[in-house]
Design a protein around this motif. Structure first.
Motif, PDB file in Angstrom:
ATOM      1  N   MET A 132     -21.603 -36.197  -9.968  1.00 41.71           N
ATOM      2  CA  MET A 132     -22.793 -35.673  -9.295  1.00 41.71           C
ATOM      3  C   MET A 132     -22.997 -36.334  -7.936  1.00 41.71           C
ATOM      4  O   MET A 132     -23.391 -35.674  -6.964  1.00 41.71           O
ATOM      5  CB  MET A 132     -24.024 -35.881 -10.174  1.00 41.71           C
ATOM      6  CG  MET A 132     -24.043 -35.000 -11.418  1.00 41.71           C
ATOM      7  SD  MET A 132     -23.967 -33.237 -11.031  1.00 41.71           S
ATOM      8  CE  MET A 132     -25.463 -33.027 -10.074  1.00 41.71           C
ATOM      9  N   ALA A 133     -22.739 -37.640  -7.850  1.00 41.09           N
ATOM     10  CA  ALA A 133     -22.880 -38.332  -6.565  1.00 41.09           C
ATOM     11  C   ALA A 133     -21.926 -37.747  -5.528  1.00 41.09           C
ATOM     12  O   ALA A 133     -22.302 -37.530  -4.369  1.00 41.09           O
ATOM     13  CB  ALA A 133     -22.619 -39.827  -6.752  1.00 41.09           C
ATOM     14  N   ALA A 134     -20.683 -37.479  -5.943  1.00 42.72           N
ATOM     15  CA  ALA A 134     -19.704 -36.893  -5.020  1.00 42.72           C
ATOM     16  C   ALA A 134     -20.139 -35.501  -4.573  1.00 42.72           C
ATOM     17  O   ALA A 134     -20.003 -35.130  -3.401  1.00 42.72           O
ATOM     18  CB  ALA A 134     -18.332 -36.846  -5.688  1.00 42.72           C
ATOM     19  N   ALA A 135     -20.678 -34.708  -5.499  1.00 45.74           N
ATOM     20  CA  ALA A 135     -21.138 -33.362  -5.146  1.00 45.74           C
ATOM     21  C   ALA A 135     -22.313 -33.425  -4.170  1.00 45.74           C
ATOM     22  O   ALA A 135     -22.383 -32.645  -3.211  1.00 45.74           O
ATOM     23  CB  ALA A 135     -21.529 -32.595  -6.406  1.00 45.74           C
ATOM     24  N   ILE A 136     -23.224 -34.347  -4.405  1.00 39.75           N
ATOM     25  CA  ILE A 136     -24.387 -34.487  -3.520  1.00 39.75           C
ATOM     26  C   ILE A 136     -23.954 -34.884  -2.115  1.00 39.75           C
ATOM     27  O   ILE A 136     -24.483 -34.385  -1.117  1.00 39.75           O
ATOM     28  CB  ILE A 136     -25.363 -35.523  -4.108  1.00 39.75           C
ATOM     29  CG1 ILE A 136     -26.106 -34.914  -5.307  1.00 39.75           C
ATOM     30  CG2 ILE A 136     -26.364 -36.008  -3.059  1.00 39.75           C
ATOM     31  CD1 ILE A 136     -26.927 -35.904  -6.097  1.00 39.75           C
ATOM     32  N   GLU A 137     -22.961 -35.774  -2.024  1.00 43.43           N
ATOM     33  CA  GLU A 137     -22.478 -36.234  -0.725  1.00 43.43           C
ATOM     34  C   GLU A 137     -21.431 -35.299  -0.115  1.00 43.43           C
ATOM     35  O   GLU A 137     -20.902 -35.567   0.968  1.00 43.43           O
ATOM     36  CB  GLU A 137     -21.894 -37.632  -0.862  1.00 43.43           C
ATOM     37  CG  GLU A 137     -22.925 -38.685  -1.234  1.00 43.43           C
ATOM     38  CD  GLU A 137     -22.319 -40.069  -1.297  1.00 43.43           C
ATOM     39  OE1 GLU A 137     -21.920 -40.591  -0.239  1.00 43.43           O
ATOM     40  OE2 GLU A 137     -22.237 -40.625  -2.409  1.00 43.43           O
ATOM     41  N   LYS A 138     -21.098 -34.247  -0.832  1.00 43.15           N
ATOM     42  CA  LYS A 138     -20.128 -33.254  -0.364  1.00 43.15           C
ATOM     43  C   LYS A 138     -18.770 -33.876  -0.055  1.00 43.15           C
ATOM     44  O   LYS A 138     -18.140 -33.597   0.968  1.00 43.15           O
ATOM     45  CB  LYS A 138     -20.666 -32.521   0.870  1.00 43.15           C
ATOM     46  CG  LYS A 138     -21.966 -31.777   0.607  1.00 43.15           C
ATOM     47  CD  LYS A 138     -22.432 -30.993   1.829  1.00 43.15           C
ATOM     48  CE  LYS A 138     -23.713 -30.230   1.516  1.00 43.15           C
ATOM     49  NZ  LYS A 138     -24.200 -29.433   2.655  1.00 43.15           N
ATOM     50  N   ARG A 139     -18.325 -34.719  -0.972  1.00 36.13           N
ATOM     51  CA  ARG A 139     -17.001 -35.311  -0.846  1.00 36.13           C
ATOM     52  C   ARG A 139     -16.154 -34.918  -2.058  1.00 36.13           C
ATOM     53  O   ARG A 139     -16.634 -34.262  -2.992  1.00 36.13           O
ATOM     54  CB  ARG A 139     -17.088 -36.824  -0.700  1.00 36.13           C
ATOM     55  CG  ARG A 139     -17.870 -37.548  -1.792  1.00 36.13           C
ATOM     56  CD  ARG A 139     -17.938 -39.038  -1.516  1.00 36.13           C
ATOM     57  NE  ARG A 139     -18.852 -39.728  -2.407  1.00 36.13           N
ATOM     58  CZ  ARG A 139     -18.559 -40.126  -3.634  1.00 36.13           C
ATOM     59  NH1 ARG A 139     -17.346 -39.908  -4.131  1.00 36.13           N
ATOM     60  NH2 ARG A 139     -19.453 -40.766  -4.375  1.00 36.13           N
ATOM     61  N   GLU A 140     -14.899 -35.306  -2.053  1.00 36.24           N
ATOM     62  CA  GLU A 140     -13.979 -34.913  -3.120  1.00 36.24           C
ATOM     63  C   GLU A 140     -14.453 -35.432  -4.473  1.00 36.24           C
ATOM     64  O   GLU A 140     -14.859 -36.588  -4.605  1.00 36.24           O
ATOM     65  CB  GLU A 140     -12.586 -35.454  -2.815  1.00 36.24           C
ATOM     66  CG  GLU A 140     -11.516 -34.969  -3.782  1.00 36.24           C
ATOM     67  CD  GLU A 140     -10.130 -35.449  -3.376  1.00 36.24           C
ATOM     68  OE1 GLU A 140      -9.190 -35.226  -4.147  1.00 36.24           O
ATOM     69  OE2 GLU A 140     -10.007 -36.040  -2.273  1.00 36.24           O
ATOM     70  N   LEU A 141     -14.374 -34.584  -5.479  1.00 35.12           N
ATOM     71  CA  LEU A 141     -14.831 -34.962  -6.816  1.00 35.12           C
ATOM     72  C   LEU A 141     -13.846 -35.922  -7.477  1.00 35.12           C
ATOM     73  O   LEU A 141     -12.629 -35.783  -7.311  1.00 35.12           O
ATOM     74  CB  LEU A 141     -14.992 -33.721  -7.695  1.00 35.12           C
ATOM     75  CG  LEU A 141     -15.983 -32.658  -7.206  1.00 35.12           C
ATOM     76  CD1 LEU A 141     -15.987 -31.473  -8.172  1.00 35.12           C
ATOM     77  CD2 LEU A 141     -17.378 -33.239  -7.077  1.00 35.12           C
ATOM     78  N   PRO A 142     -14.341 -36.890  -8.230  1.00 33.72           N
ATOM     79  CA  PRO A 142     -13.465 -37.841  -8.923  1.00 33.72           C
ATOM     80  C   PRO A 142     -12.885 -37.241 -10.202  1.00 33.72           C
ATOM     81  O   PRO A 142     -13.309 -37.561 -11.314  1.00 33.72           O
ATOM     82  CB  PRO A 142     -14.403 -39.013  -9.232  1.00 33.72           C
ATOM     83  CG  PRO A 142     -15.745 -38.371  -9.419  1.00 33.72           C
ATOM     84  CD  PRO A 142     -15.771 -37.213  -8.426  1.00 33.72           C
ATOM     85  N   ILE A 143     -11.925 -36.361 -10.068  1.00 31.56           N
ATOM     86  CA  ILE A 143     -11.322 -35.690 -11.223  1.00 31.56           C
ATOM     87  C   ILE A 143     -10.478 -36.691 -11.998  1.00 31.56           C
ATOM     88  O   ILE A 143      -9.567 -37.310 -11.446  1.00 31.56           O
ATOM     89  CB  ILE A 143     -10.467 -34.497 -10.768  1.00 31.56           C
ATOM     90  CG1 ILE A 143     -11.358 -33.481 -10.045  1.00 31.56           C
ATOM     91  CG2 ILE A 143      -9.760 -33.849 -11.950  1.00 31.56           C
ATOM     92  CD1 ILE A 143     -10.591 -32.350  -9.403  1.00 31.56           C
ATOM     93  N   PRO A 144     -10.758 -36.906 -13.295  1.00 31.19           N
ATOM     94  CA  PRO A 144     -10.106 -37.975 -14.051  1.00 31.19           C
ATOM     95  C   PRO A 144      -8.620 -37.756 -14.350  1.00 31.19           C
ATOM     96  O   PRO A 144      -7.862 -38.695 -14.415  1.00 31.19           O
ATOM     97  CB  PRO A 144     -10.920 -38.052 -15.336  1.00 31.19           C
ATOM     98  CG  PRO A 144     -11.504 -36.669 -15.492  1.00 31.19           C
ATOM     99  CD  PRO A 144     -11.754 -36.194 -14.093  1.00 31.19           C
ATOM    100  N   ASP A 145      -8.232 -36.507 -14.554  1.00 30.69           N
ATOM    101  CA  ASP A 145      -6.850 -36.248 -14.970  1.00 30.69           C
ATOM    102  C   ASP A 145      -6.434 -34.904 -14.406  1.00 30.69           C
ATOM    103  O   ASP A 145      -6.942 -33.867 -14.804  1.00 30.69           O
ATOM    104  CB  ASP A 145      -6.753 -36.242 -16.508  1.00 30.69           C
ATOM    105  CG  ASP A 145      -5.320 -35.987 -16.993  1.00 30.69           C
ATOM    106  OD1 ASP A 145      -5.130 -35.915 -18.211  1.00 30.69           O
ATOM    107  OD2 ASP A 145      -4.403 -35.864 -16.148  1.00 30.69           O
ATOM    108  N   MET A 146      -5.496 -34.922 -13.490  1.00 29.78           N
ATOM    109  CA  MET A 146      -5.096 -33.675 -12.827  1.00 29.78           C
ATOM    110  C   MET A 146      -4.518 -32.651 -13.782  1.00 29.78           C
ATOM    111  O   MET A 146      -4.443 -31.477 -13.475  1.00 29.78           O
ATOM    112  CB  MET A 146      -4.076 -33.976 -11.729  1.00 29.78           C
ATOM    113  CG  MET A 146      -4.648 -34.778 -10.571  1.00 29.78           C
ATOM    114  SD  MET A 146      -6.021 -33.958  -9.756  1.00 29.78           S
ATOM    115  CE  MET A 146      -5.164 -32.582  -8.994  1.00 29.78           C
TER     116      MET A 146
END
Length: 387
Positions: free
Chosen positions: A369-383
């Motif tokens: 949620m923090a990444a989405a709010i800041e409009k940066r890349e999401l911390p995806i745990p496992d590609m």
């Protein structure tokens, strides 16, 4: 037989469950016998390998008193984490869901997220005499989750909101001098013993107003039970933050807006109806209609993506929301249950639109949620969890 050998045989006897062919020749007594009986009642029915019958064949039947005794035994002799697994297995393997409609049974069980999911699926069939006890069980789990998740969620998102509200040309009264000095240390002039602030950092004057709108869109099909529980708790936490306007929507083939119940996640959970079909397109259409500030909105779709509605329309809505400036997050699950089953074609289609779908644990959700709010890349745990 020395002590080490005897202990090894005792352990093998507990694993193998007895019978002439287990090869241990070990007899159990006391505590071991009770533990073996509890395991046998759940896991020992039927035939073993090769068609031989196991000693563990007592079963729990459909007797409430025998189940109550069994619940008491496993809580006495096994740790809480094991008790929860055994209860879940008993519900699935032995069809004990009906017994959970009895208040005495609910008072005896060890409450966890999975039990809450089971109770919610039984909600419509639950007699009035059981509902109050069920709410007490659900509230205990929800309260425990809120204590574990709320502090970190609020701290993480408050920082993200502050950073997203930071401006580079603030008015003098709005300058954050501490951050401005740190950002300009490279411009220190020793001969003048001062820092030249080439870049000012500050906050807008309306920093205490609502900064972001968050829409949680939750699939309430039966396979999403744990995700519904966690999402409801997170929804209540987000709704308690003044700087976030939170909307919570649940759906199957119909769409229900539970935003007005967000002050109590237990009310939210009992407002859901697990099971039924899935119409993601209809749910997203409703969410899209509620968006008034696209550039300041985060939409979180929590679904296994098995769409029963109009697939192409669903994808068009996602594309339209993203084009308008909405931050769109697709979570295949919000739980600790590991890799979920999901529709890989739909996940791939979302990824092609720039909205990769992935499973998210409750501990990771604040960072997402923090990444989405800041409009940066999401911390995806496992590609490998998304296409």
């Amino acid at each position: 037989m020395n002590g080490t050998t005897g202990e090894r045989l005792r352990r093998w006897r507990m694993v193998l469950g007895g019978g002439a062919a287990d090869g241990t020749g070990c007899e159990l007594a006391g505590r071991d016998a009770v533990m073996d009986g509890a395991l046998g009642a759940l896991y020992g029915n039927g035939k073993g390998k090769g068609g031989r019958s196991s000693e563990r064949s007592a079963g729990l039947g459909a007797s409430a008193p025998s189940v109550a005794r069994w619940l008491g035994d496993i809580r006495t002799y096994f740790p809480s984490s094991v008790v929860q697994v055994m209860q879940r297995d008993a519900i699935e393997r032995l069809g004990l869901s009906a017994l959970l409609l009895e208040p005495e049974m609910l008072e005896a069980v060890e409450a966890d997220v999975h039990l809450v999911g089971t109770l919610l699926s039984l909600n419509k069939a639950m007699p009035e005499t059981t509902k109050e006890t069920a709410r007490m069980v659900v509230r205990k789990v929800v309260d425990d989750l809120e204590k574990r998740l709320a502090t970190r969620t609020k701290a993480t998102l408050t920082g993200a909101l502050d950073r997203s509200a930071r401006i580079s040309r603030p008015r003098h009264r709005d300058i954050d001098w501490d951050r401005t000095i740190r950002a300009n240390l490279k411009n220190y002039l020793p001969e003048y013993r001062t820092v030249v602030p080439e870049r000012l950092i500050g906050y807008g004057r309306a920093s205490q107003s609502v900064k972001k709108d968050v829409v949680l869109c939750i699939d309430q099909s039966g396979s999403m039970a744990a995700s519904v529980v966690y999402a409801s708790v997170f929804g209540a936490v987000l709704a308690s933050m003044r700087s976030i306007a939170t909307r919570l929507v649940v759906f199957d083939t119909a769409v229900v807006d539970l935003t007005d119940q967000l002050d109590d996640p237990v009310d939210v959970l009992f407002g859901t109806q697990l099971g039924g079909g899935t119409d993601i397109n209809r749910a997203l259409a409703y969410c899209q209609s509620q968006i008034t500030r696209p550039a300041d909105t985060v939409v979180v779709l929590i679904s296994d993506l098995y769409e029963g509605g109009i697939r192409d329309e669903m994808l068009k809505r996602v594309a339209a929301m993203k084009a308008s400036g909405v931050q769109f997050v697709a979570l295949l699950a919000l739980s600790d249950e590991g890799a979920p089953a999901y529709d890989r074609d739909h996940a791939a289609a979302l990824a092609a639109l720039g909205a990769p779908a992935f499973a998210c644990t409750p501990d990771l959700f604040p960072d997402v949620m923090a990444a989405a709010i800041e409009k940066r890349e999401l911390p995806i745990p496992d590609m490998e969890t998304h296409q």
